[in-house]
Motif scaffolding. Structure first.
Motif, short mmCIF file in Angstrom:
data_model
loop_
_atom_site.label_atom_id
_atom_site.label_comp_id
_atom_site.label_asym_id
_atom_site.label_seq_id
_atom_site.Cartn_x
_atom_site.Cartn_y
_atom_site.Cartn_z
N GLY A 1 -1.54 -2.75 -5.69
CA GLY A 1 -1.50 -1.70 -4.69
C GLY A 1 -1.74 -0.32 -5.29
O GLY A 1 -2.45 0.51 -4.71
N ILE A 2 -1.16 -0.08 -6.46
CA ILE A 2 -1.37 1.20 -7.15
C ILE A 2 -2.84 1.35 -7.51
O ILE A 2 -3.45 2.40 -7.28
N TYR A 3 -3.43 0.30 -8.04
CA TYR A 3 -4.83 0.36 -8.46
C TYR A 3 -5.77 0.53 -7.27
O TYR A 3 -6.65 1.39 -7.27
N PHE A 4 -5.60 -0.29 -6.22
CA PHE A 4 -6.51 -0.24 -5.09
C PHE A 4 -6.35 1.03 -4.26
O PHE A 4 -7.31 1.52 -3.69
N THR A 5 -5.15 1.57 -4.21
CA THR A 5 -4.95 2.84 -3.52
C THR A 5 -5.73 3.94 -4.23
O THR A 5 -6.41 4.74 -3.60
N ARG A 6 -5.64 3.96 -5.54
CA ARG A 6 -6.38 4.96 -6.32
C ARG A 6 -7.88 4.74 -6.22
O ARG A 6 -8.67 5.68 -6.18
N LEU A 7 -8.30 3.49 -6.13
CA LEU A 7 -9.73 3.16 -6.09
C LEU A 7 -10.37 3.53 -4.75
O LEU A 7 -11.47 4.08 -4.71
N VAL B 1 3.50 -7.60 -9.63
CA VAL B 1 2.04 -7.74 -9.78
C VAL B 1 1.32 -7.14 -8.57
O VAL B 1 0.33 -6.41 -8.72
N LEU B 2 1.82 -7.42 -7.37
CA LEU B 2 1.20 -6.86 -6.17
C LEU B 2 1.36 -5.35 -6.10
O LEU B 2 0.49 -4.65 -5.57
N SER B 3 2.46 -4.82 -6.64
CA SER B 3 2.63 -3.37 -6.69
C SER B 3 1.59 -2.74 -7.61
O SER B 3 1.03 -1.68 -7.28
N ILE B 4 1.33 -3.37 -8.74
CA ILE B 4 0.28 -2.87 -9.65
C ILE B 4 -1.07 -2.91 -8.94
O ILE B 4 -1.86 -1.96 -9.03
N LEU C 1 0.82 -1.21 0.00
CA LEU C 1 0.00 0.00 0.00
C LEU C 1 0.86 1.26 0.00
O LEU C 1 0.48 2.27 -0.59
N LEU C 2 2.01 1.21 0.64
CA LEU C 2 2.93 2.35 0.65
C LEU C 2 3.47 2.60 -0.76
O LEU C 2 3.58 3.76 -1.19
N ILE C 3 3.77 1.55 -1.49
CA ILE C 3 4.21 1.69 -2.88
C ILE C 3 3.10 2.32 -3.71
O ILE C 3 3.34 3.26 -4.49
N LEU D 1 2.88 2.79 -15.42
CA LEU D 1 2.45 1.74 -14.49
C LEU D 1 3.51 0.64 -14.38
O LEU D 1 3.81 0.16 -13.29
N LEU D 2 4.12 0.26 -15.50
CA LEU D 2 5.17 -0.76 -15.47
C LEU D 2 6.43 -0.25 -14.76
O LEU D 2 7.08 -1.01 -14.03
N VAL D 3 6.76 1.02 -14.93
CA VAL D 3 7.90 1.58 -14.21
C VAL D 3 7.60 1.61 -12.71
O VAL D 3 8.46 1.26 -11.89
N GLY D 4 6.40 1.98 -12.34
CA GLY D 4 6.00 1.96 -10.93
C GLY D 4 6.04 0.56 -10.35
O GLY D 4 6.48 0.35 -9.22
N ALA D 5 5.62 -0.43 -11.14
CA ALA D 5 5.66 -1.82 -10.68
C ALA D 5 7.10 -2.30 -10.52
O ALA D 5 7.43 -3.00 -9.56
N ALA D 6 7.98 -1.92 -11.44
CA ALA D 6 9.38 -2.33 -11.35
C ALA D 6 10.06 -1.69 -10.14
O ALA D 6 10.78 -2.37 -9.39
N VAL D 7 9.81 -0.41 -9.92
CA VAL D 7 10.39 0.25 -8.75
C VAL D 7 9.84 -0.35 -7.47
O VAL D 7 10.57 -0.59 -6.50
N GLY D 8 8.54 -0.64 -7.44
CA GLY D 8 7.93 -1.27 -6.27
C GLY D 8 8.49 -2.65 -6.00
O GLY D 8 8.74 -3.02 -4.85
N ALA D 9 8.71 -3.44 -7.05
CA ALA D 9 9.26 -4.78 -6.88
C ALA D 9 10.69 -4.73 -6.36
O ALA D 9 11.07 -5.53 -5.49
#
Length: 155
Positions: free
Chosen positions: A106-112, A101-104, A23-25, A42-50
């Motif tokens: 987290g990004i989606y559910f945080t925004r939602l 995948v979990l970072s993506i 969730l922090l990511i 979104l893919l860059v955010g997922a890579a940085v989060g991973a």
């Protein structure tokens, strides 16, 4: 260590902080990037989060290894072994992909679920406080197991 104490130690020391880290990511990404209409972002955010999650897993290797060595087999023990990624290259790659995948997610559910004002103002602080309290409770439960040992004195 009893099964109940081991369960709560895993819960407060590893599982809850893992969810809060995801969730922090998502919160950090959504605070920095106002929209994720571009899949590249979104893919860059997922890579940085991973990569961030892999660095966190490296930090917890020693206490997690001590907890996995407990004699009581359970689902949590196997879950703990899954996060022990220090010497197993295929497991590291799988964990990196899972964290992406979990970072993506987290990004989606945080925004939602959160408003942009909450994301950009106080969400990161609340997540860090919750993560700190959880780790503090987990380390208190496992203090006897996780301590480094008594200093030796010679008389």
């Amino acid at each position: 260590m009893s099964k109940m104490k081991l369960f709560f130690t895993y819960l407060f020391l590893f599982l809850i902080p893992y969810v809060f880290a995801i969730l922090l990511i998502g919160t950090a990404y959504n605070a920095l990037v106002i929209h994720w209409s571009s899949y590249w972002r979104l893919l860059v955010g997922a890579a940085v989060g991973a990569i961030f999650m892999m660095m966190l897993k490296v930090i917890i290797q020693q206490p997690l290894g001590l907890l996995v060595l407990q004699k009581q087999p359970s689902v949590l023990r196997y879950l703990g072994r899954f996060f022990l990624v220090s010497h197993n290259r295929p497991l590291q790659i799988f964990n990196l992909g899972l964290d992406a995948v979990l970072s993506i997610c987290g990004i989606y559910f945080t925004r939602l679920f959160f408003t942009f004002k909450f994301i950009s103002d106080t969400a990161i602080g609340w997540l860090i406080i919750a993560m700190f309290v959880s780790v503090m409770l987990g380390s208190y439960l496992a203090f006897d197991l996780l301590k480094m040992g008594e200093p030796e004195t010679k008389y």
